[in-house]
Design an enzyme around this catalytic site. Structure first.
Site, PDB file in Angstrom:
ATOM      1  N   HIS A   1      66.690 -22.792  16.251  1.00  0.00           N
ATOM      2  CA  HIS A   1      66.338 -21.366  16.631  1.00  0.00           C
ATOM      3  C   HIS A   1      65.287 -21.484  17.371  1.00  0.00           C
ATOM      4  O   HIS A   1      64.736 -20.338  18.000  1.00  0.00           O
ATOM      5  CB  HIS A   1      65.884 -20.677  15.198  1.00  0.00           C
ATOM      6  CG  HIS A   1      67.003 -20.701  14.171  1.00  0.00           C
ATOM      7  ND1 HIS A   1      66.973 -21.514  12.935  1.00  0.00           N
ATOM      8  CD2 HIS A   1      68.035 -19.882  14.234  1.00  0.00           C
ATOM      9  CE1 HIS A   1      68.113 -21.408  12.393  1.00  0.00           C
ATOM     10  NE2 HIS A   1      68.686 -20.412  12.962  1.00  0.00           N
TER      11      HIS A   1
ATOM     12  N   GLU B   1      64.153 -17.107  15.377  1.00  0.00           N
ATOM     13  CA  GLU B   1      64.484 -17.193  16.808  1.00  0.00           C
ATOM     14  C   GLU B   1      63.442 -16.048  17.178  1.00  0.00           C
ATOM     15  O   GLU B   1      63.231 -16.163  18.419  1.00  0.00           O
ATOM     16  CB  GLU B   1      66.059 -16.674  16.943  1.00  0.00           C
ATOM     17  CG  GLU B   1      66.194 -16.564  18.447  1.00  0.00           C
ATOM     18  CD  GLU B   1      67.687 -16.208  18.711  1.00  0.00           C
ATOM     19  OE1 GLU B   1      67.828 -15.499  19.796  1.00  0.00           O
ATOM     20  OE2 GLU B   1      68.644 -16.583  17.896  1.00  0.00           O
TER      21      GLU B   1
ATOM     22  N   SER C   1      71.152 -16.588   7.169  1.00  0.00           N
ATOM     23  CA  SER C   1      72.029 -16.498   8.248  1.00  0.00           C
ATOM     24  C   SER C   1      72.225 -15.180   9.096  1.00  0.00           C
ATOM     25  O   SER C   1      73.208 -14.570   8.350  1.00  0.00           O
ATOM     26  CB  SER C   1      73.088 -17.425   8.003  1.00  0.00           C
ATOM     27  OG  SER C   1      74.124 -17.450   9.351  1.00  0.00           O
ATOM     28  N   SER C   2      71.608 -14.798   9.830  1.00  0.00           N
ATOM     29  CA  SER C   2      71.925 -13.598  10.622  1.00  0.00           C
ATOM     30  C   SER C   2      73.367 -13.431  11.121  1.00  0.00           C
ATOM     31  O   SER C   2      73.993 -12.232  10.865  1.00  0.00           O
ATOM     32  CB  SER C   2      70.986 -13.414  11.868  1.00  0.00           C
ATOM     33  OG  SER C   2      71.173 -12.385  12.545  1.00  0.00           O
TER      34      SER C   2
ATOM     35  N   HIS D   1      70.171 -22.203   9.652  1.00  0.00           N
ATOM     36  CA  HIS D   1      70.379 -21.319   8.391  1.00  0.00           C
ATOM     37  C   HIS D   1      71.403 -21.362   7.479  1.00  0.00           C
ATOM     38  O   HIS D   1      72.146 -20.527   7.506  1.00  0.00           O
ATOM     39  CB  HIS D   1      69.963 -19.838   8.800  1.00  0.00           C
ATOM     40  CG  HIS D   1      68.566 -19.513   9.332  1.00  0.00           C
ATOM     41  ND1 HIS D   1      68.195 -18.371  10.073  1.00  0.00           N
ATOM     42  CD2 HIS D   1      67.826 -20.311   9.041  1.00  0.00           C
ATOM     43  CE1 HIS D   1      66.965 -18.502  10.332  1.00  0.00           C
ATOM     44  NE2 HIS D   1      66.430 -19.564   9.907  1.00  0.00           N
TER      45      HIS D   1
ATOM     46  N   CYS E   1      68.688 -24.429  20.634  1.00  0.00           N
ATOM     47  CA  CYS E   1      70.087 -24.146  21.038  1.00  0.00           C
ATOM     48  C   CYS E   1      69.874 -23.776  22.714  1.00  0.00           C
ATOM     49  O   CYS E   1      69.039 -23.029  22.666  1.00  0.00           O
ATOM     50  CB  CYS E   1      70.656 -23.099  20.388  1.00  0.00           C
ATOM     51  SG  CYS E   1      72.352 -22.472  21.404  1.00  0.00           S
TER      52      CYS E   1
END
Length: 310
Positions: A74, A126, A222-223, A41, A96
């Site tokens: 994600h 995710e 982007s969290s 992201h 990841c």
């Protein structure tokens, strides 16, 4: 102007692995290389890869049958994997490993007959992937109010999991409320919020008090970058989340200020350098790097790409 440069910042091991995976795929197979959702992201990273021949898709139907597709950092749901097999796609999984850990936990708890409370943000890639592992067993909550609205039998077998990129403080508040309502609730032996997310948040928490304002480099979707900005703002300091120097307004700063700058886990160091150059041109800067944690984590490349690595 004094610039405090937080460390660690920027790319984490999972992002490094995903970015290197796409670079190798483009080099080995040539463009176009299809990627299911954004590789990470970050708009700068996505734009750079798009210019190099990556094609980002939101539906597997957009990928020609028999082509190669790379799954982003994600993670994806089992349904996406099945759809890829049905279309005879060669899938390269750049998920990841810390996200894979959460998927594995969801499967284990679901098989054990648990109702799983997933703490995360609705619609995040995710979260969609994790919920897809056991949709009949997972309930999503975003905050304490969501916990209060849960209608679950007190004798149910319960477990909670978390999105890896949450604010540690926010997650802990939700977990505390879950434990108040459901004392029997279980959790994995090791927490799900990733090391890089925690380290970057810790740096902002420790250093923001020394600054007049905080710049967080990262994209709006982007969290983990959003959490860094929120954490900085909670200290009462002006906090700016920007993709790069082009999004900054010089009127918000002056030479007498002390700035703290960090970068989300999907923001490249080149953007940090470009922003420093802009600040130096505008105000002149004296840079002090402050190391809060040292990171030495490395994740291996997906198996299909290892033969192409130098």
């Amino acid at each position: 102007m004094k610039l405090i440069l937080a460390a660690p910042r920027g790319f984490c091991a999972g992002v490094n692995m995903a970015v290197e995976s796409l670079e190798l795929a483009l080099s080995a197979f040539g463009p176009p290389v299809y990627v299911y959702h954004e590789i990470v992201h970050n708009q700068y990273v996505v734009r750079s890869f798009r210019d190099s021949g990556a094609v980002f898709v939101n539906e597997l139907e957009e990928v020609p049958r028999g082509a190669t597709v790379l799954f982003s950092a994600h993670g994806v749901s089992p349904e996406v994997r099945r759809a890829a097999r049905e279309r005879n796609l060669t899938a390269i999984d750049a998920t990841c490993p810390l996200v894979t850990k959460v998927h594995t936990e969801a499967i284990r708890y679901a098989r054990g007959g648990y109702t799983i409370i997933l703490i995360g943000h609705e619609g995040h890639d995710e979260v969609i992937g994790t919920m897809g592992e056991a949709p009949e067993a997972i309930v999503l909550v975003e905050d304490e109010a969501d916990v209060d609205r849960l209608e679950i039998s007190p004798d149910s077998k319960l477990a909670y999991l978390t999105q890896t990129t949450l604010s540690v403080d926010d997650a802990n508040r939700v977990i505390a409320r879950l434990r108040e309502r459901f004392p029997q609730i279980e959790s994995p032996a090791k927490g799900d919020i990733c090391y890089a997310t925690q380290n970057r948040q810790e740096a902002v928490r420790l250093l923001a008090g020394e600054a007049d304002a905080v710049i967080v480099l990262g994209s709006k979707n982007s969290s983990n970058s959003q959490r860094l900005r929120e954490l900085a703002a909670e200290t009462g300091k002006p906090a700016y989340l920007v993709d790069g120097p082009q999004d900054l307004d010089a009127a918000n700063f002056d030479r007498d200020m002390t700035l703290l700058m960090t970068a989300g886990a999907s923001a490249p160091e080149s953007v940090v350098e470009a922003t420093m150059a802009w600040l130096d041109q505008q105000f002149g800067i004296e840079v002090e790097t402050r190391v809060v944690r040292t990171e030495q984590v490395h994740f291996p490349l997906p198996q299909p790409l290892r033969e192409f690595a130098k």
